[in-house]
Design a protein around this motif. Sequence first.
Motif, PDB file in Angstrom:
ATOM      1  N   VAL A 264       0.919  -1.304  -0.184  1.00  0.00           N
ATOM      2  CA  VAL A 264       0.093   0.004  -0.079  1.00  0.00           C
ATOM      3  C   VAL A 264       0.855   1.299  -0.021  1.00  0.00           C
TER       4      VAL A 264
ATOM      5  N   LYS B 263       4.137  -2.784  -6.272  1.00  0.00           N
ATOM      6  CA  LYS B 263       3.987  -1.168  -6.153  1.00  0.00           C
ATOM      7  C   LYS B 263       5.341  -0.540  -6.284  1.00  0.00           C
TER       8      LYS B 263
ATOM      9  N   VAL C  65       0.818  10.079  -9.306  1.00  0.00           N
ATOM     10  CA  VAL C  65       0.273   9.685  -8.265  1.00  0.00           C
ATOM     11  C   VAL C  65      -0.644  10.659  -7.742  1.00  0.00           C
TER      12      VAL C  65
ATOM     13  N   ARG D 235      -1.115   6.123 -11.328  1.00  0.00           N
ATOM     14  CA  ARG D 235      -1.927   6.029 -12.678  1.00  0.00           C
ATOM     15  C   ARG D 235      -1.175   6.418 -13.690  1.00  0.00           C
TER      16      ARG D 235
ATOM     17  N   LYS E 256      -4.748   5.725   1.233  1.00  0.00           N
ATOM     18  CA  LYS E 256      -4.074   4.870   0.056  1.00  0.00           C
ATOM     19  C   LYS E 256      -3.817   5.647  -1.156  1.00  0.00           C
TER      20      LYS E 256
ATOM     21  N   GLU F  17      -2.811   5.723  -5.359  1.00  0.00           N
ATOM     22  CA  GLU F  17      -2.516   4.834  -6.557  1.00  0.00           C
ATOM     23  C   GLU F  17      -1.722   5.425  -7.326  1.00  0.00           C
TER      24      GLU F  17
END
Length: 767
Positions: A515, A658, A542, A531, A527, A529
């Motif tokens: 995460v 991640k 982000v 992209r 959290k 993400e």
Amino acid sequence: MPLRTPGEHSCNDCITAQEADSHTSLNLANYSPMVENLKEKLISQAQEVSRLRSELGGTDLEKLRDRLTVENERLRQELRRCEAELQGLRAQPAVAAAAAPCPGCEHSQESAQLRDKLSQLQLEVAENKGVLSELNLEVQQKTDRLAEVELRLKDCLAEKAQEEERLSRRLRDSHETIASLRAQSPPVKYVIKTVEVESPKTRQALSESQARNQHLQEQVAMQRQVLKEMEQQLQSSHQLTTQLRAQIAMYEAELERAHGQMLEEMQSLEEDKNRAIEEAFARAQVEMKAVHENLAGVRTNLLTLQPALRTLTNDYNGLKRQVRGFPLLLQEALRSVKAEIGQAIEEVNSNNQELLRKYRRELQLRKKCHNELVRLKGNIRVIARVRPVTKEDGEGPEATNAVTFDPDDDSIIHLLHKGKPVSFELDKVFSPWASQQDVFQEVQALVTSCIDGFNVCIFAYGQTGAGKTYTMEGTPENPGINQRALQLLFSEVQEKASDWEYNITVSAAEIYNEVLRDLLGKEPQEKLEIRLCPDGSGQLYVPGLTEFRVQSVDDINKVFEFGHTNRTTEFTNLNEHSSRSHALLIVTVRGTDCSTGLRTTGKLNLVDLAGSERVGKSGAEGSRLREAQHINKSLSALGDVIAALRSRQGHVPFRNSKLTYLLQDSLSGDSKTLMVVQVSPVEKNTSETLYSLKFAERVRSVELGPGARRTELGSWSSQEHLEWEPACQAPQPSARAHSAPGSGTTSRAGSIRRKLQPSGKSRPLPV
Ligand code: ADP
Ligand code: MG
């Protein structure tokens, strides 16, 4: 003779009586002037005596005595003064001898003073002598006069005695005459009667005379007494005078003696003085000789100087003439100098322009060389850093050192694992004695390449406690790569400030259990993400990741502090947590060349990875197991990505974790990667150390494509085909997003790095 009546008789008698009376009165008349005369004489004598007394009496003598006493006292004082001076003079030769050699002039002054004093004293003595002789003379005169007065007194007394004698004789005669007159016959009785009638008067006169005589005698006796007293006084005065004379003689003798002593002293002083004068004279002569010699030297100098002076005067006159014309000359010189300076300035300006051109060319060359150097070193470099043995390692066989180094090769590390020596070759190995600065020196080139628009990743890999955080963050007193890198960026940017405009931003994130969280955000638990940019540029970003613009070291420190505070407040056991999560510091450097408008963006990713230690499946369960699985997954993914890059596979599995997905940009293509493998030196950690070093060696052998800048004017480089996810999701704009995706054109789905973007347009923040 006819009988006469008593009346007649009486008449006759009367005549006779008258005669007798006239005879007696004649006698008395004769006496009374004598008595008067005597009286007068006596009075005058008494006056004379009193005059003499006042003249020569006790008062004068007393005065004389007083004067003499005063004189005596004065002489005595004088004598005392003379004695004191004599003593002073006696003491002086000793002082003079001690102070020798005294300067001649002082001595002579002193002796002159002494001589003056002596002459004064002699004068005084002479004066005193004169006074004394005067006094003697006076005394003599007084004595003479006294003798004279005595004589006169004697004469007077004799005269008086004679007078008395005469008077008494006359008195006796008178008595006899009276007796004879009384003894005359009765006829004469009447006469006698008459005489008797008349005699009481005479008797009264007689008795008065007698009384007066008596009184005079008494006075004479008194005068005699007085005279006697005076004689006595005179005698005592005489005695006093003799005493005083004796005293004076004594004083004179003393004075004579003092004078003699003084003379002696004077003589000795005179001798001393003469001696001193002679010495001084001799010295003066010597000095004089030297002075004469000097004078001769000076004279010769003067003679030689005179021509020099003449030439100097000539020079001076010449200079004066020149100075008169100086303002004109100066003006002319100033004009020409100004012209020269102007020319020089122009030349310098053109030179400067030339130099600036050269400098820019050199700068380009430097960049090229630098890139070439980095390329030659390899785009993925792996170094090892062995931490020192710490207290936490404990004691005993488990804490013994199992790591050794090659003294001749700083890229070799030997590990003694289960009794077997294993060696590894890496790009560089830092021993426990290497300082933070030594390590930074190695990564410095990577940091600066970020300014030139390259993406850089620096990882700290290794088991927990091997020194990853120490190397990346360090301590406040001895900071690690993070702070040093930013400081270097600032100084480099400042150096280029005249030509380039730079904007440095910082983001801090953490990946825990796959995460992604923003460590600088207001809600760190949220959290995040990763992209794809909606502009189709293929770049990742982000949404919501906070970016702080930093302009000074102070700003950096504030950012770090803020990140730490977020981490501390979110997790109770920070140490435990930090070792189970990846910490990322993302520094973005955006530059614009002021003259060309060229824009560059470089990213520096500083990653403190989670502990690489393997957790035994049996030992871990629950959240611990989940953590371990996530860490393993992400570190394996990192290894896989690097392996795929190494083997130039078509597919690089960036999206398997991640971490790799986030760092996709900075790992692929022209990016540069440095992995610092942290090693614990102790025996108990050898299996983990072995694992870490194997991983390091594997990573090192991977080769990335040749370096190429991410610039708008940059060229394409297609040596490798990296994995690209064509699926493009629309970005979720976040209120906290500091970087909004910009527009751009996607030229190729598989490449996300080499995009030619129009200058001046905003572009998305690449992550
Ligand atoms: P990690 O982050 O890998 O878990 P740390 O950086 O926390 O390890 O280091 C563990 C301990 O070892 C810390 O106390 C740290 O200060 C110390 N340490 C690590 N490397 C060094 C070094 N090079 N010199 C001195 N102490 C070090
Ligand atoms: Mg750590």
